[in-house]
Design an enzyme around this catalytic site. Structure first.
Site, PDB file in Angstrom:
ATOM      1  N   HIS A  14      -3.347   6.772   3.258  1.00  0.00           N
ATOM      2  CA  HIS A  14      -3.822   5.509   2.688  1.00  0.00           C
ATOM      3  C   HIS A  14      -5.231   5.242   3.194  1.00  0.00           C
ATOM      4  CE1 HIS A  14      -4.229   1.440   1.444  1.00  0.00           C
ATOM      5  NE2 HIS A  14      -3.949   0.906   2.626  1.00  0.00           N
ATOM      6  N   ASN A  68     -10.572   0.179   0.145  1.00  0.00           N
ATOM      7  CA  ASN A  68      -9.112   0.103   0.122  1.00  0.00           C
ATOM      8  C   ASN A  68      -8.666  -0.575  -1.170  1.00  0.00           C
ATOM      9  OD1 ASN A  68      -6.402  -0.503   0.440  1.00  0.00           O
ATOM     10  ND2 ASN A  68      -6.627  -1.506   2.428  1.00  0.00           N
ATOM     11  N   CYS A 105       0.785  -1.232   0.000  1.00  0.00           N
ATOM     12  CA  CYS A 105       0.000   0.000   0.000  1.00  0.00           C
ATOM     13  C   CYS A 105       0.819   1.286   0.000  1.00  0.00           C
ATOM     14  CB  CYS A 105      -0.964   0.002   1.187  1.00  0.00           C
ATOM     15  SG  CYS A 105      -2.086  -1.419   1.195  1.00  0.00           S
TER      16      CYS A 105
END
Length: 326
Positions: free
Chosen positions: A253, A283, A113
């Site tokens: 994030h 996500n 990520c």
């Protein structure tokens, strides 16, 4: 040293929407439970005919258009992804060909990520030294391909998408550009978030049922995420000579809305400065930051001259931040 300035941004989200109500029909969960714990209402899912390179292509085209450039202007192409079309060769090679670039350097980075931050940090070095003039950086992931839709703790989180930015060379006198980045890894937490059965490591018997699917220790990851993201923002600010009050925006994030809120609290920042798109996109790993950045630029929140902090964490465990003046 030259400055590495963002000259264009773009993003792409697949058409299919997977809602919390859809998930209620798949696993034992409900909309209130998901929303309260994650802040997610919807996530985008790639079509059966769409792969990561297809998502990346759409975002790249949008970024080129925004920058007023063509693919032949690019000197390098970097794709951040954990879900490549094939184990080899890299997604970047497919994207380089499809865009119609010259035979430039094109490669993938696989840092989960924080991939977009790592790719931006790498690209900025080539720009600042003067070797390259325009570099395309893409964060793209199709996490639906590695999500276990029988696991109620993880299937509520993940989606698909892509975001892109073009870094271009500017004169040292400009106020804009990448200022500082810091990235870290702590491999002792490796098995808190990983996907078994997709590489050269033989699976353990207890992993057989999860082959090719995400395994995550949610509570542990939550705590590590809040701590690591808060620390890396402070580290990058200190190295750059700024403090939290100087920031116009933080683009974190998009893993969990509660993580975003906890990081804002730790940094003593108003939640209004934290760009959040998680409610509608979930996500999508390396894509979350460039998608959120493109969204905030398009809707007028982020303006030229704003001081912007990118910050992320991911499986590895890895974490990092990048400060730039847009």
């Amino acid at each position: 040293m030259y400055k590495a300035v963002i000259s264009g941004v773009g993003s792409y989200l697949p058409e299919r929407i997977l809602t919390n109500q859809d998930l209620e029909r798949m696993v034992e969960t409900n909309d209130e439970w998901i929303t309260t714990r994650t802040g997610i209402s919807e996530r985008r899912i790639a079509a059966e005919t769409e792969a990561t390179s297809d998502l990346a292509y759409q975002a790249a085209v949008a970024a080129l258009q925004d920058a007023g450039l063509t693919a032949t202007d690019l000197d390098m192409l970097i794709v951040a992804t954990s879900t490549p079309d094939y184990q080899l060769p890299p997604v970047a090679s497919l994207l380089q060909h499809r865009l119609g670039c010259r035979p430039i350097s094109a490669f993938d980075v696989s840092v989960t990520c924080i991939g977009f931050i790592s790719a931006m940090e790498t690209a900025s070095q080539y720009i600042q030294t003067g070797k390259h003039k325009h570099i395309l950086v893409v964060g793209a992931d199709a996490l639906s391909r590695i999500t276990d839709y029988a696991d109620r703790t993880t299937c509520i989180l993940f989606g698909d998408g892509a975001g892109a930015a073009i870094l271009s060379r500017a004169e040292p006198s400009t106020d804009q550009g990448v200022i500082h980045a810091s990235t870290h890894s702590a491999g002792e937490h490796f098995f808190s978030l990983y996907v078994p059965g997709t590489g050269s490591r033989q699976m353990m018997p207890e992993e057989a049922a999860k082959k090719g699917k995400i395994i995550m220790e949610g509570r542990k990851i939550f705590k590590l995420a809040v701590t690591s993201m808060s620390q890396t923002v402070k580290e990058t600010l200190e190295a750059s000579g700024y403090d939290q009050a100087d920031l116009d925006w933080v683009i974190p994030h998009q893993a969990n809305q509660r993580i975003i809120e906890a990081v804002a609290h730790n940094l003593e920042l108003p939640l209004e400065k934290m760009v959040s798109t998680i409610k509608y996109y979930g996500n999508n790993s390396a894509a979350t930051i460039p998608v959120a950045m493109d969204t905030a630029i398009r809707d007028g929140r982020i303006k030229r001259g704003d001081l912007v902090m990118l910050v992320a964490f991911g499986g590895g465990l890895v974490w990092g931040s990048l400060l730039l003046r847009y």
